[in-house]
Design a protein around this motif. Structure first.
Motif, PDB file in Angstrom:
ATOM      1  N   HIS A  14       0.805  -1.214   0.000  1.00  0.00           N
ATOM      2  CA  HIS A  14       0.000   0.000   0.000  1.00  0.00           C
ATOM      3  C   HIS A  14       0.843   1.272   0.000  1.00  0.00           C
ATOM      4  O   HIS A  14       0.289   2.365   0.071  1.00  0.00           O
ATOM      5  N   SER A  15       2.152   1.146  -0.098  1.00  0.00           N
ATOM      6  CA  SER A  15       3.021   2.324  -0.063  1.00  0.00           C
ATOM      7  C   SER A  15       2.754   3.260  -1.228  1.00  0.00           C
ATOM      8  O   SER A  15       2.724   4.476  -1.057  1.00  0.00           O
ATOM      9  N   SER A  16       2.577   2.706  -2.411  1.00  0.00           N
ATOM     10  CA  SER A  16       2.323   3.558  -3.570  1.00  0.00           C
ATOM     11  C   SER A  16       0.987   4.274  -3.444  1.00  0.00           C
ATOM     12  O   SER A  16       0.842   5.422  -3.872  1.00  0.00           O
ATOM     13  N   TYR A  17       0.013   3.625  -2.840  1.00  0.00           N
ATOM     14  CA  TYR A  17      -1.291   4.240  -2.622  1.00  0.00           C
ATOM     15  C   TYR A  17      -1.170   5.451  -1.696  1.00  0.00           C
ATOM     16  O   TYR A  17      -1.691   6.520  -1.975  1.00  0.00           O
ATOM     17  N   HIS A  18      -0.446   5.269  -0.582  1.00  0.00           N
ATOM     18  CA  HIS A  18      -0.266   6.363   0.362  1.00  0.00           C
ATOM     19  C   HIS A  18       0.603   7.465  -0.236  1.00  0.00           C
ATOM     20  O   HIS A  18       0.365   8.647   0.019  1.00  0.00           O
ATOM     21  N   LEU A  19       1.589   7.098  -1.017  1.00  0.00           N
ATOM     22  CA  LEU A  19       2.452   8.077  -1.657  1.00  0.00           C
ATOM     23  C   LEU A  19       1.673   8.927  -2.652  1.00  0.00           C
ATOM     24  O   LEU A  19       1.838  10.148  -2.698  1.00  0.00           O
ATOM     25  N   ALA A  20       0.804   8.301  -3.443  1.00  0.00           N
ATOM     26  CA  ALA A  20      -0.015   9.056  -4.392  1.00  0.00           C
ATOM     27  C   ALA A  20      -0.984   9.975  -3.653  1.00  0.00           C
ATOM     28  O   ALA A  20      -1.191  11.128  -4.060  1.00  0.00           O
ATOM     29  N   SER A  21      -1.556   9.508  -2.569  1.00  0.00           N
ATOM     30  CA  SER A  21      -2.472  10.340  -1.793  1.00  0.00           C
ATOM     31  C   SER A  21      -1.746  11.541  -1.200  1.00  0.00           C
ATOM     32  O   SER A  21      -2.269  12.660  -1.220  1.00  0.00           O
ATOM     33  N   LEU A  22      -0.553  11.327  -0.693  1.00  0.00           N
ATOM     34  CA  LEU A  22       0.237  12.429  -0.151  1.00  0.00           C
ATOM     35  C   LEU A  22       0.618  13.417  -1.248  1.00  0.00           C
ATOM     36  O   LEU A  22       0.572  14.642  -1.045  1.00  0.00           O
ATOM     37  N   ALA A  23       0.964  12.908  -2.416  1.00  0.00           N
ATOM     38  CA  ALA A  23       1.316  13.778  -3.538  1.00  0.00           C
ATOM     39  C   ALA A  23       0.121  14.624  -3.974  1.00  0.00           C
ATOM     40  O   ALA A  23       0.272  15.821  -4.251  1.00  0.00           O
ATOM     41  N   PHE A  24      -1.076  14.030  -4.030  1.00  0.00           N
ATOM     42  CA  PHE A  24      -2.274  14.802  -4.362  1.00  0.00           C
ATOM     43  C   PHE A  24      -2.536  15.891  -3.330  1.00  0.00           C
ATOM     44  O   PHE A  24      -2.904  17.010  -3.670  1.00  0.00           O
ATOM     45  N   PHE A  25      -2.342  15.563  -2.051  1.00  0.00           N
ATOM     46  CA  PHE A  25      -2.580  16.529  -0.986  1.00  0.00           C
ATOM     47  C   PHE A  25      -1.612  17.708  -1.088  1.00  0.00           C
ATOM     48  O   PHE A  25      -2.017  18.865  -1.053  1.00  0.00           O
ATOM     49  N   VAL A  26      -0.326  17.415  -1.248  1.00  0.00           N
ATOM     50  CA  VAL A  26       0.678  18.475  -1.329  1.00  0.00           C
ATOM     51  C   VAL A  26       0.482  19.315  -2.583  1.00  0.00           C
ATOM     52  O   VAL A  26       0.556  20.554  -2.543  1.00  0.00           O
TER      53      VAL A  26
END
Length: 79
Positions: A14-26
Motif C-alpha cells: 500500500h506504499s504507492s497508494y499512500h504516496l499518491a495520496s500524499l502527492a495529491f494533498f501536497v
C-alpha cells in the motif's frame, strides 16, 4: 527513478497508494495557496487545488474504512 519506485513498492503493497495520496494533498495545497496571484483564473485554480486536497483525504478515508471493516468482519467471516 525505477529504484525508488521499486523500494517503495517492495516495502508495503500500500506504499504507492499512500504516496499518491500524499502527492495529491501536497499538490492541491500548493496550487490553492499560490493561485491567488493569477487574476481572473485564480478562483478556477484555487477550487481545483481544494478538490485535489479533498480527493486525497477521501482516498485515505476510504482506505482506512476498508481496513477497519476487514478487521471487524474478519472474525465473523472466518466462522
Amino acid at each position: 527513478m525505477k529504484n525508488v519506485v521499486g523500494i517503495l513498492l517492495s516495502e508495503s503493497r500500500h506504499s504507492s497508494y499512500h504516496l499518491a495520496s500524499l502527492a495529491f494533498f501536497v499538490l492541491g495545497f500548493f496550487i490553492a495557496s499560490t493561485a491567488t496571484d493569477l487574476g481572473p483564473f485564480a478562483p478556477l485554480l484555487v477550487s481545483g487545488g481544494i478538490y485535489l486536497v479533498v480527493f486525497s483525504v477521501l482516498l485515505q478515508l476510504l482506505f482506512w474504512s476498508k481496513v477497519a471493516l476487514r478487521k471487524v468482519l474478519s472474525s465473523w467471516l472466518a466462522v
